[in-house]
Motif scaffolding. Structure first.
Motif, PDB file in Angstrom:
ATOM      1  N   SER A 100       0.836  -1.220  -0.020  1.00  0.00           N
ATOM      2  CA  SER A 100       0.065  -0.060   0.085  1.00  0.00           C
ATOM      3  C   SER A 100       0.734   1.356   0.055  1.00  0.00           C
ATOM      4  O   SER A 100       0.402   2.162  -0.653  1.00  0.00           O
ATOM      5  CB  SER A 100      -1.060  -0.007   1.356  1.00  0.00           C
ATOM      6  N   THR A 101       2.094   1.474   0.721  1.00  0.00           N
ATOM      7  CA  THR A 101       2.622   2.491   0.919  1.00  0.00           C
ATOM      8  C   THR A 101       4.254   2.184   0.850  1.00  0.00           C
ATOM      9  O   THR A 101       4.701   1.121   0.992  1.00  0.00           O
ATOM     10  CB  THR A 101       2.396   3.183   2.240  1.00  0.00           C
ATOM     11  N   PRO A 102       4.982   3.213   0.536  1.00  0.00           N
ATOM     12  CA  PRO A 102       6.435   3.097   0.575  1.00  0.00           C
ATOM     13  C   PRO A 102       7.000   2.654   1.783  1.00  0.00           C
ATOM     14  O   PRO A 102       8.155   1.843   1.985  1.00  0.00           O
ATOM     15  CB  PRO A 102       7.066   4.369   0.174  1.00  0.00           C
ATOM     16  N   TYR A 103       6.313   3.096   3.093  1.00  0.00           N
ATOM     17  CA  TYR A 103       6.556   2.678   4.453  1.00  0.00           C
ATOM     18  C   TYR A 103       6.420   1.254   4.470  1.00  0.00           C
ATOM     19  O   TYR A 103       7.454   0.244   4.785  1.00  0.00           O
ATOM     20  CB  TYR A 103       5.733   3.244   5.387  1.00  0.00           C
TER      21      TYR A 103
ATOM     22  N   TYR B 235       6.217   1.658  -6.406  1.00  0.00           N
ATOM     23  CA  TYR B 235       5.428   2.335  -7.691  1.00  0.00           C
ATOM     24  C   TYR B 235       4.217   2.454  -7.151  1.00  0.00           C
ATOM     25  O   TYR B 235       3.362   1.586  -6.943  1.00  0.00           O
ATOM     26  CB  TYR B 235       5.643   1.532  -8.766  1.00  0.00           C
ATOM     27  N   PRO B 236       3.569   3.490  -7.221  1.00  0.00           N
ATOM     28  CA  PRO B 236       2.309   4.154  -6.837  1.00  0.00           C
ATOM     29  C   PRO B 236       1.211   3.663  -7.921  1.00  0.00           C
ATOM     30  O   PRO B 236      -0.098   3.332  -7.553  1.00  0.00           O
ATOM     31  CB  PRO B 236       2.250   5.489  -6.474  1.00  0.00           C
ATOM     32  N   SER B 237       1.546   3.506  -9.226  1.00  0.00           N
ATOM     33  CA  SER B 237       0.609   3.214 -10.140  1.00  0.00           C
ATOM     34  C   SER B 237       0.259   1.751  -9.901  1.00  0.00           C
ATOM     35  O   SER B 237      -1.231   1.446 -10.234  1.00  0.00           O
ATOM     36  CB  SER B 237       1.323   3.203 -11.564  1.00  0.00           C
ATOM     37  N   ASP B 238       1.040   0.905  -9.740  1.00  0.00           N
ATOM     38  CA  ASP B 238       0.236  -0.594  -9.453  1.00  0.00           C
ATOM     39  C   ASP B 238       0.539  -1.001  -8.031  1.00  0.00           C
ATOM     40  O   ASP B 238       0.295  -2.408  -7.715  1.00  0.00           O
ATOM     41  CB  ASP B 238       0.984  -1.561 -10.522  1.00  0.00           C
ATOM     42  N   LYS B 239       0.997  -0.186  -7.201  1.00  0.00           N
ATOM     43  CA  LYS B 239       1.351  -0.562  -5.700  1.00  0.00           C
ATOM     44  C   LYS B 239       2.300  -1.990  -5.528  1.00  0.00           C
ATOM     45  O   LYS B 239       1.949  -2.707  -4.859  1.00  0.00           O
ATOM     46  CB  LYS B 239      -0.118  -1.020  -4.973  1.00  0.00           C
ATOM     47  N   SER B 240       3.273  -1.647  -6.295  1.00  0.00           N
ATOM     48  CA  SER B 240       4.334  -2.678  -6.416  1.00  0.00           C
ATOM     49  C   SER B 240       5.583  -2.209  -5.844  1.00  0.00           C
ATOM     50  O   SER B 240       5.853  -1.131  -5.541  1.00  0.00           O
ATOM     51  CB  SER B 240       4.674  -2.993  -7.961  1.00  0.00           C
ATOM     52  N   CYS B 241       6.200  -3.196  -5.128  1.00  0.00           N
ATOM     53  CA  CYS B 241       7.532  -2.824  -4.268  1.00  0.00           C
ATOM     54  C   CYS B 241       8.628  -3.611  -4.864  1.00  0.00           C
ATOM     55  O   CYS B 241       8.411  -5.014  -4.770  1.00  0.00           O
ATOM     56  CB  CYS B 241       6.923  -3.222  -2.719  1.00  0.00           C
ATOM     57  N   GLU B 242       9.546  -3.056  -5.249  1.00  0.00           N
ATOM     58  CA  GLU B 242      10.831  -3.954  -5.705  1.00  0.00           C
ATOM     59  C   GLU B 242      11.902  -3.841  -4.724  1.00  0.00           C
ATOM     60  O   GLU B 242      12.458  -2.857  -4.047  1.00  0.00           O
ATOM     61  CB  GLU B 242      11.170  -3.189  -6.852  1.00  0.00           C
TER      62      GLU B 242
ATOM     63  N   THR C 234      13.254   8.145 -14.903  1.00  0.00           N
ATOM     64  CA  THR C 234      11.865   8.858 -15.350  1.00  0.00           C
ATOM     65  C   THR C 234      10.714   8.109 -14.826  1.00  0.00           C
ATOM     66  O   THR C 234       9.435   8.685 -14.886  1.00  0.00           O
ATOM     67  CB  THR C 234      11.759   9.024 -16.934  1.00  0.00           C
ATOM     68  N   LYS C 235      10.663   6.929 -14.503  1.00  0.00           N
ATOM     69  CA  LYS C 235       9.652   6.100 -13.772  1.00  0.00           C
ATOM     70  C   LYS C 235       9.187   6.778 -12.513  1.00  0.00           C
ATOM     71  O   LYS C 235       9.853   7.353 -11.582  1.00  0.00           O
ATOM     72  CB  LYS C 235      10.127   4.706 -13.489  1.00  0.00           C
ATOM     73  N   GLU C 236       7.774   6.957 -12.419  1.00  0.00           N
ATOM     74  CA  GLU C 236       7.073   7.260 -11.092  1.00  0.00           C
ATOM     75  C   GLU C 236       7.210   6.351  -9.947  1.00  0.00           C
ATOM     76  O   GLU C 236       6.675   5.288  -9.919  1.00  0.00           O
ATOM     77  CB  GLU C 236       5.610   7.786 -11.382  1.00  0.00           C
TER      78      GLU C 236
END
Length: 249
Positions: A195-198, A217-224, A236-238
Motif C-alpha cells: 500500500s505505501t512506501p513505508y 511504484y504508486p501506479s500498481d502498488k508494487s514494491c521492488e 523517469t519512472k514514477e
C-alpha cells in the motif's frame, strides 16, 4: 440679467440645497474622524498605563510559568511518541516466543532482549539477536531472522536491522526519499499489493534476503526489493526509492 432677478436655488428631493447637504456630509465625516482619533488615543493611553503598571519581575515569572508549561507539554508529547515507537517496534521487529538461530550464532550474556540488541548493534555483521530469558543468553546472528526460527517459550527475538530503520525513519525519511532516482542492482525481487512506501521498506527489512533498498511504484502498488550491492541511477519512472544505509545513517 436684471438685478431684480431672484437667485436660483437647486433643491434636492429632501428639500435642502446641494451646498447645505455637502456641508452636512463633510461635517459628519469630520465628526467620524474625530471620534476615531479620540478612540485610538484612549486605547493608546490605556495600553501605556497598563505597561507602566506591569512589574518586570512579574513579567519574568509569567514567562517562566509559560516555559514550564511548554516544557511539560513537550515532554508529554515525546513520551507519547516513544510509546508509539515502542508499540510499532514490538509489532514489527520484536517477536516473543520465537527463537532466531544460526549454526554460527555467537553467544554472550544479556539481562534483556534490548541489551542483546545493543550488543548486536555494536558488531558490524550482526543483523538479529535472540534472547533466552531463562538462561540470560544472547544469540547474535548475521541474518535478519537467523537461518532457523524455532518456537520456544522463553525466547524473544529481534530483527536489529528493522529496529535501526524504524529508529531512523522519523529523522532521515525526508532526506533519504528519492523520486527522480532509483536504486538498482543485479538482483531484484518484486512484490505487489503493497500500500505505501513505508510498507515496502518494512517488507524489505523483514526479508531473509539481503534487501538493501526498495522502490515503491504508486501506479500498481508494487514494491521492488533491491538486493546486495546497490547503486543510484536517474529514472523517469514514477516511484519512491529508499535505502537502508541512508535510513540508518
Amino acid at each position: 440679467l436684471s438685478s431684480k432677478t431672484e437667485s436660483i436655488q437647486v433643491t434636492t428631493p429632501l428639500n435642502g440645497s446641494e451646498t447645505d447637504n455637502v456641508i452636512k456630509e463633510i461635517d459628519q465625516v469630520k465628526m467620524d474622524v474625530t471620534n476615531i482619533v479620540e478612540n485610538v488615543s484612549s486605547d493608546v493611553e490605556k495600553e501605556t498605563t497598563l505597561i507602566e503598571a506591569i512589574d518586570p519581575s512579574e513579567m519574568v515569572k509569567n514567562i517562566d510559568r509559560q516555559l514550564e508549561l511548554f516544557e511539560r507539554e513537550l515532554n508529554l508529547n515525546l513520551t507519547a511518541q516513544n510509546d508509539i515507537l515502542r508499540g510499532v517496534l514490538k509489532r514489527s521487529c520484536l517477536h516473543e516466543g520465537q527463537f532466531y538461530y544460526e549454526r554460527a550464532s555467537s553467544k554472550t550474556s544479556g539481562s534483556s532482549i534490548f541489551e542483546c540488541s545493543s550488543k548486536c548493534s555494536a558488531q558490524s555483521n550482526c543483523e538479529s539477536t535472540a534472547w533466552d530469558s531463562q538462561k540470560k543468553i544472547c544469540y547474535l546472528n548475521t541474518n535478519r531472522v537467523g537461518q532457523f526460527i524455532h518456537a520456544r517459550k522463553f525466547a524473544v527475538s529481534i530483527n536489529n536491522v528493522c529496529k535501526e530503520v524504524l529508529g531512523g525513519m522519523t529523522k532521515n525519511w525526508r532526506n533519504c526519499k528519492k523520486t527522480s532516482q532509483h536504486y538498482v542492482s543485479s538482483h531484484t525481487d518484486k512484490f505487489y499489493r503493497i500500500s505505501t512506501p513505508y510498507d515496502c521498506m518494512m517488507s524489505c527489512v523483514k526479508s531473509s534476503q539481503k534487501c538493501m533498498a526498495v522502490t515503491w511504484y504508486p501506479s500498481d502498488k508494487s514494491c521492488e526489493h533491491v538486493l546486495g550491492s546497490v547503486r543510484l541511477i536517474d529514472s523517469t519512472k514514477e516511484g519512491i526509492s529508499l535505502s537502508l544505509e541512508c535510513l540508518t545513517s
